[in-house]
Design a protein around this motif. Structure first.
Motif, PDB file in Angstrom:
ATOM      1  N   CYS A   1     -84.688 -81.955 -19.737  1.00 43.42           N
ATOM      2  CA  CYS A   1     -83.533 -82.165 -20.605  1.00 43.42           C
ATOM      3  C   CYS A   1     -82.499 -81.069 -20.368  1.00 43.42           C
ATOM      4  O   CYS A   1     -81.318 -81.345 -20.212  1.00 43.42           O
ATOM      5  CB  CYS A   1     -83.983 -82.181 -22.057  1.00 43.42           C
ATOM      6  SG  CYS A   1     -82.631 -82.368 -23.206  1.00 43.42           S
TER       7      CYS A   1
ATOM      8  N   LEU B   1     -78.635 -81.248 -18.949  1.00 42.76           N
ATOM      9  CA  LEU B   1     -77.497 -80.707 -19.700  1.00 42.76           C
ATOM     10  C   LEU B   1     -76.811 -79.579 -18.945  1.00 42.76           C
ATOM     11  O   LEU B   1     -75.588 -79.437 -19.024  1.00 42.76           O
ATOM     12  CB  LEU B   1     -77.955 -80.247 -21.086  1.00 42.76           C
ATOM     13  CG  LEU B   1     -78.440 -81.374 -21.993  1.00 42.76           C
ATOM     14  CD1 LEU B   1     -78.906 -80.814 -23.319  1.00 42.76           C
ATOM     15  CD2 LEU B   1     -77.375 -82.430 -22.197  1.00 42.76           C
TER      16      LEU B   1
ATOM     17  N   CYS C   1     -78.650 -80.578 -29.890  1.00 40.65           N
ATOM     18  CA  CYS C   1     -79.339 -81.375 -28.872  1.00 40.65           C
ATOM     19  C   CYS C   1     -80.733 -80.817 -28.609  1.00 40.65           C
ATOM     20  O   CYS C   1     -81.689 -81.572 -28.455  1.00 40.65           O
ATOM     21  CB  CYS C   1     -78.551 -81.400 -27.568  1.00 40.65           C
ATOM     22  SG  CYS C   1     -77.143 -82.498 -27.618  1.00 40.65           S
ATOM     23  N   GLU C   2     -80.840 -79.498 -28.551  1.00 41.29           N
ATOM     24  CA  GLU C   2     -82.137 -78.884 -28.309  1.00 41.29           C
ATOM     25  C   GLU C   2     -83.127 -79.279 -29.395  1.00 41.29           C
ATOM     26  O   GLU C   2     -84.294 -79.537 -29.132  1.00 41.29           O
ATOM     27  CB  GLU C   2     -81.998 -77.359 -28.259  1.00 41.29           C
ATOM     28  CG  GLU C   2     -83.307 -76.642 -27.989  1.00 41.29           C
ATOM     29  CD  GLU C   2     -83.138 -75.149 -27.949  1.00 41.29           C
ATOM     30  OE1 GLU C   2     -83.908 -74.499 -27.244  1.00 41.29           O
ATOM     31  OE2 GLU C   2     -82.237 -74.626 -28.642  1.00 41.29           O
TER      32      GLU C   2
ATOM     33  N   ILE D   1     -83.246 -83.781 -29.104  1.00 38.18           N
ATOM     34  CA  ILE D   1     -83.641 -84.503 -27.895  1.00 38.18           C
ATOM     35  C   ILE D   1     -85.077 -84.116 -27.585  1.00 38.18           C
ATOM     36  O   ILE D   1     -85.516 -83.036 -27.842  1.00 38.18           O
ATOM     37  CB  ILE D   1     -82.733 -84.162 -26.703  1.00 38.18           C
ATOM     38  CG1 ILE D   1     -81.331 -84.652 -26.967  1.00 38.18           C
ATOM     39  CG2 ILE D   1     -83.259 -84.797 -25.426  1.00 38.18           C
ATOM     40  CD1 ILE D   1     -80.353 -84.310 -25.891  1.00 38.18           C
TER      41      ILE D   1
ATOM     42  N   MET E   1     -85.173 -88.509 -22.834  1.00 41.76           N
ATOM     43  CA  MET E   1     -84.454 -87.782 -21.787  1.00 41.76           C
ATOM     44  C   MET E   1     -83.407 -88.636 -21.085  1.00 41.76           C
ATOM     45  O   MET E   1     -82.380 -88.135 -20.666  1.00 41.76           O
ATOM     46  CB  MET E   1     -85.425 -87.207 -20.774  1.00 41.76           C
ATOM     47  CG  MET E   1     -86.159 -86.029 -21.311  1.00 41.76           C
ATOM     48  SD  MET E   1     -87.243 -85.267 -20.128  1.00 41.76           S
ATOM     49  CE  MET E   1     -86.944 -86.074 -18.618  1.00 41.76           C
TER      50      MET E   1
ATOM     51  N   ALA F   1     -80.190 -88.155 -22.674  1.00 45.27           N
ATOM     52  CA  ALA F   1     -79.788 -86.766 -22.925  1.00 45.27           C
ATOM     53  C   ALA F   1     -78.291 -86.547 -22.745  1.00 45.27           C
ATOM     54  O   ALA F   1     -77.646 -85.924 -23.594  1.00 45.27           O
ATOM     55  CB  ALA F   1     -80.569 -85.809 -22.029  1.00 45.27           C
ATOM     56  N   GLN F   2     -77.721 -87.042 -21.663  1.00 40.91           N
ATOM     57  CA  GLN F   2     -76.295 -86.825 -21.415  1.00 40.91           C
ATOM     58  C   GLN F   2     -75.439 -87.542 -22.456  1.00 40.91           C
ATOM     59  O   GLN F   2     -74.509 -86.953 -23.019  1.00 40.91           O
ATOM     60  CB  GLN F   2     -75.926 -87.298 -20.014  1.00 40.91           C
ATOM     61  CG  GLN F   2     -76.572 -86.459 -18.936  1.00 40.91           C
ATOM     62  CD  GLN F   2     -76.464 -87.112 -17.576  1.00 40.91           C
ATOM     63  OE1 GLN F   2     -76.266 -88.319 -17.471  1.00 40.91           O
ATOM     64  NE2 GLN F   2     -76.605 -86.320 -16.539  1.00 40.91           N
TER      65      GLN F   2
ATOM     66  N   TRP G   1     -76.335 -88.492 -25.399  1.00 45.14           N
ATOM     67  CA  TRP G   1     -76.588 -87.870 -26.693  1.00 45.14           C
ATOM     68  C   TRP G   1     -75.788 -86.575 -26.833  1.00 45.14           C
ATOM     69  O   TRP G   1     -75.191 -86.311 -27.876  1.00 45.14           O
ATOM     70  CB  TRP G   1     -78.083 -87.597 -26.854  1.00 45.14           C
ATOM     71  CG  TRP G   1     -78.436 -87.077 -28.198  1.00 45.14           C
ATOM     72  CD1 TRP G   1     -78.654 -85.767 -28.538  1.00 45.14           C
ATOM     73  CD2 TRP G   1     -78.604 -87.816 -29.405  1.00 45.14           C
ATOM     74  NE1 TRP G   1     -78.939 -85.659 -29.870  1.00 45.14           N
ATOM     75  CE2 TRP G   1     -78.922 -86.910 -30.425  1.00 45.14           C
ATOM     76  CE3 TRP G   1     -78.513 -89.179 -29.707  1.00 45.14           C
ATOM     77  CZ2 TRP G   1     -79.153 -87.312 -31.734  1.00 45.14           C
ATOM     78  CZ3 TRP G   1     -78.746 -89.564 -31.005  1.00 45.14           C
ATOM     79  CH2 TRP G   1     -79.061 -88.639 -32.001  1.00 45.14           C
TER      80      TRP G   1
END
Length: 185
Positions: A20, A24, A56-57, A60, A64, A67-68, A70
């Motif tokens: 993840c 990012l 996000c940390e 998420i 995965m 991830a972007q 989100w």
């Protein structure tokens, strides 16, 4: 007495977290640029970016593949909370559209976007650069779909009057989408 059993594999969670953050990290420049275009202020952009990455940390993990997207949505929501863009309700749309540009003279498209009023800037970045639907923009900005449509038209009108000839809005949108195409995949 049986030992407590873990419900999830910690190695998989650690691996997912590393993947993840690798995703990012690859998107860091575009995520900060998104923060800056929305807030139009380097300090607020940094705060929006850092707090968005922190959220996000926390949130998420399993998703995965998202991830972007989100991360981008989290930054949009953070910027909206920070800036609180709201439509300026003019009595006459046609008067508002032709009363003049938010920026005087010829300038770079980037500078012209940053100089738009906050609501127009948010709508332009969200609907044109980030390809959000009018309904999604309206929901996130807590306004009507009509407000979104009007603000986008105003922003496009302002930008058409302020860009330098070498900085065409349509080319810029194409370049934005090409540079950051990974997050749309």
């Amino acid at each position: 007495m049986p030992e407590p059993m873990s419900i999830f594999d910690e190695r998989a969670t650690t691996y997912a977290g590393v993947d993840c953050w690798n995703i990012l990290t690859d998107e860091m420049h575009s995520l900060y640029l998104l923060s800056f275009l929305l807030t139009a202020d380097p300090d607020k952009a940094e705060l929006c970016f850092v707090s968005g990455m922190g959220q996000c940390e926390e949130e998420i993990g399993v998703f995965m593949a998202w991830a972007q997207a989100w991360a981008r949505r989290t930054i949009l929501k953070r910027a909206i909370r920070m800036i609180r863009p709201a439509p300026e309700h003019a009595d006459d749309f046609s008067f508002t559209l032709f009363k003049g540009s938010a920026v005087s003279g010829k300038t770079s498209l980037f500078s012209a976007i940053v100089a738009l009023n906050p609501f127009e800037r948010f709508v332009y970045v969200m609907s044109v650069l980030e390809s959000q639907s009018d309904d999604d923009c309206a929901a996130l900005l807590r306004c009507s779909r009509r407000d979104v449509i009007i603000a986008r038209e105003l922003a496009l009108g302002h930008l058409a009057n302020t860009h330098t000839p070498s900085d065409q809005p349509i080319k810029a949108v194409g370049a934005w989408r090409t540079m950051f195409a990974k997050h749309h995949a």
